[in-house]
Motif scaffolding. Structure first.
Motif, PDB file in Angstrom:
ATOM      1  N   LYS A 242       0.828  -1.198   0.000  1.00 17.96           N
ATOM      2  CA  LYS A 242       0.000   0.000   0.000  1.00 17.96           C
ATOM      3  C   LYS A 242       0.870   1.259   0.000  1.00 17.96           C
ATOM      4  N   ILE A 243       2.059   1.130   0.609  1.00 18.91           N
ATOM      5  CA  ILE A 243       2.979   2.262   0.756  1.00 18.91           C
ATOM      6  C   ILE A 243       4.400   1.804   0.449  1.00 18.91           C
ATOM      7  N   ILE A 244       5.141   2.623  -0.291  1.00 19.47           N
ATOM      8  CA  ILE A 244       6.581   2.430  -0.468  1.00 19.47           C
ATOM      9  C   ILE A 244       7.257   3.760  -0.158  1.00 19.47           C
ATOM     10  N   LEU A 245       8.177   3.737   0.805  1.00 18.24           N
ATOM     11  CA  LEU A 245       8.900   4.938   1.229  1.00 18.24           C
ATOM     12  C   LEU A 245      10.391   4.676   1.090  1.00 18.24           C
ATOM     13  N   ARG A 246      11.118   5.639   0.502  1.00 22.01           N
ATOM     14  CA  ARG A 246      12.569   5.512   0.341  1.00 22.01           C
ATOM     15  C   ARG A 246      13.253   6.800   0.764  1.00 22.01           C
ATOM     16  N   ASP A 247      14.450   6.660   1.342  1.00 14.58           N
ATOM     17  CA  ASP A 247      15.212   7.857   1.659  1.00 14.58           C
ATOM     18  C   ASP A 247      15.875   8.394   0.394  1.00 14.58           C
ATOM     19  N   ALA A 248      16.432   9.600   0.491  1.00 15.78           N
ATOM     20  CA  ALA A 248      16.979  10.276  -0.688  1.00 15.78           C
ATOM     21  C   ALA A 248      18.121   9.485  -1.310  1.00 15.78           C
ATOM     22  N   GLU A 249      18.939   8.836  -0.487  1.00 16.35           N
ATOM     23  CA  GLU A 249      20.083   8.072  -0.991  1.00 16.35           C
ATOM     24  C   GLU A 249      19.690   6.681  -1.473  1.00 16.35           C
ATOM     25  N   LEU A 254      11.115   1.224   2.971  1.00 17.39           N
ATOM     26  CA  LEU A 254      10.037   0.657   3.778  1.00 17.39           C
ATOM     27  C   LEU A 254       8.851   0.375   2.873  1.00 17.39           C
ATOM     28  N   LYS A 255       8.334  -0.856   2.934  1.00 10.98           N
ATOM     29  CA  LYS A 255       7.112  -1.214   2.217  1.00 10.98           C
ATOM     30  C   LYS A 255       6.078  -1.651   3.240  1.00 10.98           C
ATOM     31  N   ILE A 256       4.856  -1.149   3.090  1.00 10.13           N
ATOM     32  CA  ILE A 256       3.798  -1.460   4.046  1.00 10.13           C
ATOM     33  C   ILE A 256       2.669  -2.183   3.327  1.00 10.13           C
ATOM     34  N   TYR A 257       2.301  -3.337   3.882  1.00 12.14           N
ATOM     35  CA  TYR A 257       1.179  -4.123   3.380  1.00 12.14           C
ATOM     36  C   TYR A 257       0.096  -4.128   4.454  1.00 12.14           C
ATOM     37  N   SER A 258      -1.163  -4.115   4.051  1.00 11.23           N
ATOM     38  CA  SER A 258      -2.243  -4.115   5.031  1.00 11.23           C
ATOM     39  C   SER A 258      -3.548  -4.513   4.366  1.00 11.23           C
ATOM     40  N   ASP A 259      -4.467  -5.057   5.169  1.00  8.32           N
ATOM     41  CA  ASP A 259      -5.816  -5.333   4.668  1.00  8.32           C
ATOM     42  C   ASP A 259      -6.776  -4.194   4.973  1.00  8.32           C
ATOM     43  N   GLN A 260      -6.266  -3.076   5.498  1.00 14.93           N
ATOM     44  CA  GLN A 260      -7.115  -1.934   5.817  1.00 14.93           C
ATOM     45  C   GLN A 260      -7.503  -1.177   4.542  1.00 14.93           C
ATOM     46  N   GLU A 261      -8.659  -0.525   4.582  1.00 11.17           N
ATOM     47  CA  GLU A 261      -9.186   0.122   3.383  1.00 11.17           C
ATOM     48  C   GLU A 261      -8.652   1.528   3.159  1.00 11.17           C
ATOM     49  N   ALA A 262      -7.999   2.097   4.163  1.00 11.76           N
ATOM     50  CA  ALA A 262      -7.549   3.486   4.048  1.00 11.76           C
ATOM     51  C   ALA A 262      -6.262   3.686   4.833  1.00 11.76           C
ATOM     52  N   CYS A 263      -5.588   4.777   4.510  1.00 14.29           N
ATOM     53  CA  CYS A 263      -4.372   5.156   5.220  1.00 14.29           C
ATOM     54  C   CYS A 263      -4.352   6.666   5.355  1.00 14.29           C
ATOM     55  N   VAL A 264      -4.330   7.153   6.595  1.00 11.40           N
ATOM     56  CA  VAL A 264      -4.138   8.582   6.825  1.00 11.40           C
ATOM     57  C   VAL A 264      -2.634   8.844   6.815  1.00 11.40           C
ATOM     58  N   ILE A 265      -2.205   9.688   5.893  1.00 10.08           N
ATOM     59  CA  ILE A 265      -0.800  10.056   5.799  1.00 10.08           C
ATOM     60  C   ILE A 265      -0.630  11.444   6.400  1.00 10.08           C
ATOM     61  N   TYR A 266       0.297  11.550   7.341  1.00  7.86           N
ATOM     62  CA  TYR A 266       0.503  12.807   8.062  1.00  7.86           C
ATOM     63  C   TYR A 266       2.000  13.064   8.182  1.00  7.86           C
ATOM     64  N   THR A 267       2.418  14.281   7.837  1.00 12.15           N
ATOM     65  CA  THR A 267       3.852  14.602   7.761  1.00 12.15           C
ATOM     66  C   THR A 267       4.324  15.471   8.928  1.00 12.15           C
ATOM     67  N   LEU A 268       3.758  15.257  10.100  1.00 11.54           N
ATOM     68  CA  LEU A 268       4.196  15.966  11.308  1.00 11.54           C
ATOM     69  C   LEU A 268       4.212  17.475  11.073  1.00 11.54           C
ATOM     70  N   ASN A 269       3.046  17.979  10.680  1.00 10.38           N
ATOM     71  CA  ASN A 269       2.940  19.379  10.253  1.00 10.38           C
ATOM     72  C   ASN A 269       2.889  20.359  11.417  1.00 10.38           C
ATOM     73  N   LYS A 270       2.286  19.941  12.519  1.00 12.32           N
ATOM     74  CA  LYS A 270       2.048  20.854  13.642  1.00 12.32           C
ATOM     75  C   LYS A 270       2.956  20.490  14.805  1.00 12.32           C
ATOM     76  N   ILE A 271       3.830  21.406  15.163  1.00 16.02           N
ATOM     77  CA  ILE A 271       4.761  21.184  16.258  1.00 16.02           C
ATOM     78  C   ILE A 271       4.372  22.087  17.422  1.00 16.02           C
ATOM     79  N   SER A 272       4.173  21.490  18.589  1.00 14.15           N
ATOM     80  CA  SER A 272       3.834  22.270  19.783  1.00 14.15           C
ATOM     81  C   SER A 272       4.949  22.139  20.811  1.00 14.15           C
ATOM     82  N   ASP A 273       5.122  20.935  21.366  1.00 16.70           N
ATOM     83  CA  ASP A 273       6.156  20.715  22.380  1.00 16.70           C
ATOM     84  C   ASP A 273       7.504  20.430  21.719  1.00 16.70           C
TER      85      ASP A 273
END
Length: 320
Positions: A242-249, A254-273
């Motif tokens: 469902k997902i393939i992630l690679r670093d710049a080099e 990372l490959k992610i497999y799942s039987d789930q119907e959806a994936c919320v992708i979040y890029t750590l947009n809001k920093i508080s602490d």
């Protein structure tokens, strides 16, 4: 708060009994820990970013913060993000202590009986297992009364020594995204990301993540200039990642497999602490990316058959 480890010659996994939290996912070939983790374990007590935690009873945002139970009665949910019930609310699974049992050299069983959340009582079991370069989370839950259950893991990934994941490349299985309002609540509409506003969020072909960051568009502003969207998969394949992630080099993948119907992708947009990370740096915007495999957000208000007495799901992480 106790630590446990699973490993073989390919990977090392470390987790806590508190929150079922994953703290290490190390590729032994490169020595890279794929996960963002706090420097101080005490920070997991608050864990405002849900680092590595198991999320439930209902992952994602629920609005209005209520649901109809099996008897047709309206059950009110607590709110912990404005008027929204997020990730199970104030008594979410990310802040409970799980019972842990070692099954064998490759697997642990975690279990917990939820009787304190607003939902009906539920017995939950997780199996954490390594096999070669794969780490799998199997989730199972049962209740004598039809109830709400939608679990996920909330680990943040950074596959390199970069301050942000902008230079990482990302590819998703074919998907459409939920259209959201300013509370991040789905409107009930979907888009195939073909218009100018949503096209930058289309990762059906491998693309650098930075193409979806800091766009200045209305959708980008709602998402705090990053990604915070539910990708609803249009294919039900269990053999294709469902997902393939690679670093710049391209040293770590990372490959992610799942039987789930959806994936919320979040890029750590809001920093508080401004917490310290185990990587000896301070948390930064876009410092990691999380893939929350789950049922599509707010499904209790969009689907008829949302209650169940038996729940099963899995997610597998392939570490290359």
């Amino acid at each position: 708060m106790k630590k446990f480890q699973l490993g073989n010659k390919y990977v090392l996994i470390e987790f806590l009994n508190y929150g079922g939290i994953l703290t290490k996912m190390i590729n032994k070939k490169t020595g890279q820990n794929y996960l963002l983790a706090y420097e101080n374990d005490e920070d997991y007590q608050e864990n405002p970013y849900f680092f590595g935690a198991m999320i439930g009873r209902n992952a994602g945002r629920t609005f209005p913060p209520e649901y109809l139970n099996h008897a047709g009665e309206k059950i009110m949910l607590d709110t912990n993000e404005g008027n929204v019930h997020l990730h199970g609310g104030q008594n979410g699974l990310h802040q409970v202590t799980w019972q842990v049992e070692k099954l064998d050299n490759s697997s642990y069983r975690l279990w917990y009986e939820d009787v304190i959340s607003p939902y009906e009582p539920l017995k939950i079991e997780l199996i954490y297992r390594v096999f070669k370069n794969h780490f799998t989370i199997k989730m199972k839950a049962s209740s004598s009364i039809p109830t709400v259950v939608n679990l996920t893991n909330h680990s943040y990934f950074n596959l390199g020594d970069h301050k942000t994941i902008g230079s990482h490349s990302l590819q998703t299985a074919p998907a459409k995204i939920q259209v959201i309002d300013e509370q991040f609540v789905p409107t009930g509409e979907y888009t195939m990301m073909e218009d100018a506003e949503t096209a930058p969020f289309d990762f059906s072909q491998e693309q650098p993540i930075k193409k979806a960051l800091c766009l200045g568009t209305s959708l980008s502003k709602i998402c705090a200039e990053g990604i915070d969207l539910a990708y609803c998969f249009t294919e039900a394949s269990s053999t294709r990642p469902k997902i393939i992630l690679r670093d710049a080099e391209r040293k770590n993948t990372l490959k992610i497999y799942s039987d789930q119907e959806a994936c919320v992708i979040y890029t750590l947009n809001k920093i508080s602490d401004q917490v310290k990370l185990s990587q000896k740096s301070t948390i930064e915007q876009f410092g990691g990316i999380t893939f929350e495999m789950q049922r599509r957000p707010n499904y209790v208000h969009s689907e008829k058959d949302y209650l169940t007495t038996d729940y099963k799901a899995y997610t597998t992480y392939e570490i290359e």
